[in-house]
Scaffold this motif. Structure first.
Motif, mmCIF file in Angstrom:
data_model
loop_
_atom_site.group_PDB
_atom_site.id
_atom_site.type_symbol
_atom_site.label_atom_id
_atom_site.label_comp_id
_atom_site.label_asym_id
_atom_site.label_seq_id
_atom_site.Cartn_x
_atom_site.Cartn_y
_atom_site.Cartn_z
ATOM 1 N N GLY A 23 0.823 -1.205 0.000
ATOM 2 C CA GLY A 23 0.000 0.000 0.000
ATOM 3 C C GLY A 23 0.857 1.255 0.000
ATOM 4 N N PHE A 24 1.930 1.256 0.806
ATOM 5 C CA PHE A 24 2.852 2.392 0.799
ATOM 6 C C PHE A 24 3.544 2.536 -0.549
ATOM 7 C CE2 PHE A 24 2.984 1.833 5.544
ATOM 8 C CZ PHE A 24 2.383 3.043 5.826
ATOM 9 N N ILE A 25 3.901 1.423 -1.157
ATOM 10 C CA ILE A 25 4.540 1.460 -2.468
ATOM 11 C C ILE A 25 3.585 2.040 -3.513
ATOM 12 C CG2 ILE A 25 5.430 0.022 -4.351
ATOM 13 C CD1 ILE A 25 6.576 -1.835 -2.186
ATOM 14 N N VAL A 26 2.337 1.615 -3.498
ATOM 15 C CA VAL A 26 1.340 2.120 -4.451
ATOM 16 C C VAL A 26 1.118 3.610 -4.229
ATOM 17 C CG1 VAL A 26 -1.102 2.000 -5.081
ATOM 18 C CG2 VAL A 26 0.218 -0.096 -4.844
ATOM 19 N N TRP A 27 1.035 4.031 -2.975
ATOM 20 C CA TRP A 27 0.846 5.446 -2.669
ATOM 21 C C TRP A 27 2.020 6.270 -3.209
ATOM 22 C CZ3 TRP A 27 -2.824 8.641 -1.340
ATOM 23 C CH2 TRP A 27 -2.504 9.895 -0.870
ATOM 24 N N ASP A 28 3.244 5.793 -2.975
ATOM 25 C CA ASP A 28 4.430 6.497 -3.463
ATOM 26 C C ASP A 28 4.459 6.531 -4.994
ATOM 27 O OD1 ASP A 28 6.957 7.832 -2.993
ATOM 28 O OD2 ASP A 28 7.920 5.984 -3.698
ATOM 29 N N LEU A 29 4.108 5.413 -5.617
ATOM 30 C CA LEU A 29 4.061 5.351 -7.078
ATOM 31 C C LEU A 29 3.045 6.345 -7.633
ATOM 32 C CD1 LEU A 29 4.823 3.890 -9.750
ATOM 33 C CD2 LEU A 29 2.939 2.327 -9.265
ATOM 34 N N ALA A 30 1.892 6.431 -6.997
ATOM 35 C CA ALA A 30 0.854 7.355 -7.462
ATOM 36 C C ALA A 30 1.306 8.807 -7.315
ATOM 37 C CB ALA A 30 -0.437 7.117 -6.688
ATOM 38 N N LYS A 31 1.975 9.114 -6.219
ATOM 39 C CA LYS A 31 2.437 10.490 -6.015
ATOM 40 C C LYS A 31 3.552 10.856 -6.992
ATOM 41 C CE LYS A 31 2.555 12.550 -2.233
ATOM 42 N NZ LYS A 31 2.489 13.195 -0.953
ATOM 43 N N LYS A 32 4.513 9.953 -7.187
ATOM 44 C CA LYS A 32 5.648 10.257 -8.057
ATOM 45 C C LYS A 32 5.238 10.336 -9.527
ATOM 46 C CE LYS A 32 9.423 8.647 -5.200
ATOM 47 N NZ LYS A 32 10.508 7.692 -5.047
ATOM 48 N N SER A 33 4.249 9.558 -9.913
ATOM 49 C CA SER A 33 3.813 9.572 -11.313
ATOM 50 C C SER A 33 2.718 10.602 -11.563
ATOM 51 C CB SER A 33 3.317 8.187 -11.723
ATOM 52 O OG SER A 33 2.132 7.863 -11.021
ATOM 53 N N LYS A 34 2.293 11.306 -10.503
ATOM 54 C CA LYS A 34 1.236 12.314 -10.593
ATOM 55 C C LYS A 34 -0.021 11.716 -11.232
ATOM 56 C CE LYS A 34 4.655 15.917 -10.851
ATOM 57 N NZ LYS A 34 5.350 16.876 -11.682
ATOM 58 N N ALA A 35 -0.446 10.592 -10.669
ATOM 59 C CA ALA A 35 -1.568 9.845 -11.233
ATOM 60 C C ALA A 35 -2.907 10.539 -11.029
ATOM 61 C CB ALA A 35 -1.616 8.444 -10.620
ATOM 62 N N GLY A 36 -3.017 11.426 -10.079
ATOM 63 C CA GLY A 36 -4.298 12.073 -9.803
ATOM 64 C C GLY A 36 -5.191 11.173 -8.973
ATOM 65 N N ARG A 37 -6.378 11.666 -8.694
ATOM 66 C CA ARG A 37 -7.299 10.889 -7.847
ATOM 67 C C ARG A 37 -7.772 9.615 -8.534
ATOM 68 N NH1 ARG A 37 -11.255 15.351 -5.035
ATOM 69 N NH2 ARG A 37 -9.637 16.376 -3.824
ATOM 70 N N PHE A 38 -8.133 9.738 -9.801
ATOM 71 C CA PHE A 38 -8.659 8.565 -10.514
ATOM 72 C C PHE A 38 -7.584 7.495 -10.681
ATOM 73 C CE2 PHE A 38 -9.689 6.263 -14.469
ATOM 74 C CZ PHE A 38 -10.903 5.715 -14.071
ATOM 75 N N GLY A 39 -6.393 7.890 -11.073
ATOM 76 C CA GLY A 39 -5.302 6.936 -11.250
ATOM 77 C C GLY A 39 -4.914 6.274 -9.950
ATOM 78 N N THR A 40 -4.875 7.061 -8.865
ATOM 79 C CA THR A 40 -4.565 6.506 -7.547
ATOM 80 C C THR A 40 -5.642 5.513 -7.134
ATOM 81 O OG1 THR A 40 -3.433 8.551 -6.941
ATOM 82 C CG2 THR A 40 -4.076 7.092 -5.151
ATOM 83 N N ALA A 41 -6.902 5.840 -7.396
ATOM 84 C CA ALA A 41 -7.998 4.929 -7.064
ATOM 85 C C ALA A 41 -7.869 3.622 -7.844
ATOM 86 C CB ALA A 41 -9.341 5.586 -7.359
ATOM 87 N N ILE A 42 -7.512 3.705 -9.110
ATOM 88 C CA ILE A 42 -7.351 2.492 -9.920
ATOM 89 C C ILE A 42 -6.220 1.633 -9.372
ATOM 90 C CG2 ILE A 42 -6.693 1.643 -12.213
ATOM 91 C CD1 ILE A 42 -9.571 2.666 -12.045
ATOM 92 N N LEU A 43 -5.111 2.269 -8.987
ATOM 93 C CA LEU A 43 -3.988 1.512 -8.423
ATOM 94 C C LEU A 43 -4.392 0.802 -7.135
ATOM 95 C CD1 LEU A 43 -1.077 4.036 -8.999
ATOM 96 C CD2 LEU A 43 -1.366 1.824 -10.112
ATOM 97 N N PHE A 44 -5.117 1.497 -6.266
ATOM 98 C CA PHE A 44 -5.529 0.882 -5.006
ATOM 99 C C PHE A 44 -6.614 -0.173 -5.220
ATOM 100 C CE2 PHE A 44 -3.315 4.330 -2.828
ATOM 101 C CZ PHE A 44 -2.693 3.595 -1.826
ATOM 102 N N ILE A 45 -7.459 0.008 -6.214
ATOM 103 C CA ILE A 45 -8.466 -1.019 -6.533
ATOM 104 C C ILE A 45 -7.773 -2.298 -6.988
ATOM 105 C CG2 ILE A 45 -10.273 -1.639 -8.201
ATOM 106 C CD1 ILE A 45 -11.278 1.276 -7.924
ATOM 107 N N ALA A 46 -6.712 -2.161 -7.790
ATOM 108 C CA ALA A 46 -5.970 -3.340 -8.237
ATOM 109 C C ALA A 46 -5.327 -4.054 -7.054
ATOM 110 C CB ALA A 46 -4.914 -2.932 -9.258
ATOM 111 N N LEU A 47 -4.751 -3.287 -6.124
ATOM 112 C CA LEU A 47 -4.168 -3.889 -4.921
ATOM 113 C C LEU A 47 -5.247 -4.566 -4.088
ATOM 114 C CD1 LEU A 47 -1.756 -4.338 -3.019
ATOM 115 C CD2 LEU A 47 -2.259 -2.098 -2.027
ATOM 116 N N PHE A 48 -6.401 -3.902 -3.946
ATOM 117 C CA PHE A 48 -7.506 -4.450 -3.170
ATOM 118 C C PHE A 48 -8.015 -5.763 -3.769
ATOM 119 C CE2 PHE A 48 -12.147 -4.698 -2.527
ATOM 120 C CZ PHE A 48 -12.165 -4.857 -1.153
ATOM 121 N N LEU A 49 -8.104 -5.821 -5.090
ATOM 122 C CA LEU A 49 -8.573 -7.059 -5.732
ATOM 123 C C LEU A 49 -7.593 -8.209 -5.495
ATOM 124 C CD1 LEU A 49 -10.031 -5.711 -9.092
ATOM 125 C CD2 LEU A 49 -11.281 -6.606 -7.109
#
Length: 69
Positions: A23-49
């Motif tokens: 989860g920390f890795i996904v959060w850092d990846l989302a921040k560094k890649s400037k994924a935005g809210r939607f992109g961050t949500a997609i990343l966390f949904i993939a982790l959640f699944l």
């Protein structure tokens, strides 16, 4: 505590720690890649699944072991 009990307990503790770390890795990846809210949500949904898949597998194994009895 038997070896099997220790093994079972450590599996859940270590996998839980790994999920939190991921989860920390996904959060850092989302921040560094400037994924935005939607992109961050997609990343966390993939982790959640992935986590849901692990839990469902564990539940199904326990259900089938009870039935085999």
């Amino acid at each position: 505590m038997t070896f099997q009990q220790f093994e079972s307990l450590s599996l859940y503790v270590l996998v839980g720690g790994l999920i939190i770390f991921m989860g920390f890795i996904v959060w850092d990846l989302a921040k560094k890649s400037k994924a935005g809210r939607f992109g961050t949500a997609i990343l966390f949904i993939a982790l959640f699944l992935g986590v849901v898949g692990f839990v469902v597998k564990t539940v199904l194994v326990e259900i089938f072991n009870v039935g085999a009895g």
